[in-house]
Design an enzyme around this catalytic site. Sequence first.
Site, PDB file in Angstrom:
ATOM      1  N   CYS A 134      -1.460  14.228   1.468  1.00 21.14           N
ATOM      2  CA  CYS A 134      -2.624  15.280   1.375  1.00 21.14           C
ATOM      3  C   CYS A 134      -3.303  15.137   0.050  1.00 21.14           C
ATOM      4  CB  CYS A 134      -1.781  16.364   1.637  1.00 21.14           C
ATOM      5  SG  CYS A 134      -2.691  17.949   1.508  1.00 21.14           S
ATOM      6  N   CYS A 137      -3.728  18.871  -1.125  1.00 12.93           N
ATOM      7  CA  CYS A 137      -2.287  19.691  -1.855  1.00 12.93           C
ATOM      8  C   CYS A 137      -2.096  19.092  -3.327  1.00 12.93           C
ATOM      9  CB  CYS A 137      -1.359  19.496  -0.698  1.00 12.93           C
ATOM     10  SG  CYS A 137      -1.715  19.448   0.835  1.00 12.93           S
ATOM     11  N   ASP A 138      -2.143  17.741  -3.298  1.00 14.73           N
ATOM     12  CA  ASP A 138      -1.409  17.036  -4.459  1.00 14.73           C
ATOM     13  C   ASP A 138      -2.368  16.558  -5.381  1.00 14.73           C
ATOM     14  OD1 ASP A 138       1.142  17.639  -3.079  1.00 14.73           O
ATOM     15  OD2 ASP A 138       0.950  15.928  -2.162  1.00 14.73           O
TER      16      ASP A 138
END
Length: 311
Positions: A134, A137-138
């Site tokens: 992701c 997300c990261d």
Amino acid sequence: MEKKYSSILILGSGPAGYTAAIYGARSSRKTTVISGPLLGGQLTQTSEIENYPGFPEKITGIELMDRMREQAENMGAEIVEDTAVSVDFKKNEVVLDGGDIYNYDVLIIATGAMSKWLGLPNEENLKGMGVSVCATCDGFFYRNKIVVVVGGGNSAVEEALYLANLAQKVYLVHRRDKLKAEVELQKRLLEHPKIETKWNKVSIAYEGNQTTGVTGLTVEDIISHKQETIACDGVFIAIGHKPNTELFVQQLDLDESGLIKPMQTGTALTRYDNVFVAGDVQELTCCQAITAAAGGCRAAMTALTYLDKKQ
Ligand code: NDP
């Protein structure tokens, strides 16, 4: 543990689940969505969405799903943040992880799909230590760093483009010599000055350990069989999805990739006449928010016709 009842019970809170909830609750029947482990589904992990009609200025995945949730709640649907752990189709009963047991008149399965991983030896140890599925997300952790994206479809190209806004350099590793992503996305990727493609390469090992985190990805050329290690700080896997159907194995008809097969193509019908299916859990070839939403609408309308006939 509490016994509960919802006339329409929906498993999954992606576009299919929320759309089914909007239609279900609008009929004034008690409608409940069991969110699953990721409230809002996979779209909450994508960056900007520019192809969902009605949002000409683009919208983030999180915002789109928040708005769908709000619309479902405004119609009267209840959203329960829990996950189904077993389903008994004969008793019309769903048990949740938190212990509550729901009985339903109709069940709509919209449990979606989840990202596939490469399955390399130290992958488990390095998840969250440089290996991710992701970018939204990261990606933040890779500002001015070097990252590798693995895959050749729309997801891989979108992840690479997203990461190129943050990282110093992005390598796209693909096991073929051409991408299957949309032409427009391919064009953006191939023209991007920070992105370098590595064609015909299969990933064979992550370098690094739990102390260092990921330090590289070793790949092998499928033609020359030469190996090379791409030094990097993170590896993002974007190689497709698998449907979330473990709960239904041996209870519903699944195809070889685990997708629920509807009783007739193009319908939401399953082998149980009060159980309906919608979204990525039954169809991964298109895999768009709008097709999932359309599936949710179809499933809810079919379910409502079933309920009307039963009365
Ligand atoms: P896809 O199935 O489209 O692509 C997966 C890619 O990963 C392929 O290039 C495949 O290679 C490669 N791959 C699969 N397994 C491995 C492996 N073990 N090792 C290395 N490479 C592997 O998945 P996506 O997640 O990209 O997309 C899924 C669906 O979602 C598609 O329908 C896509 O159009 C849609 N989508 C749409 C978006 C949009 O409209 N903006 C955004 C994101 C997704 P090979 O070709 O060799 O099999």
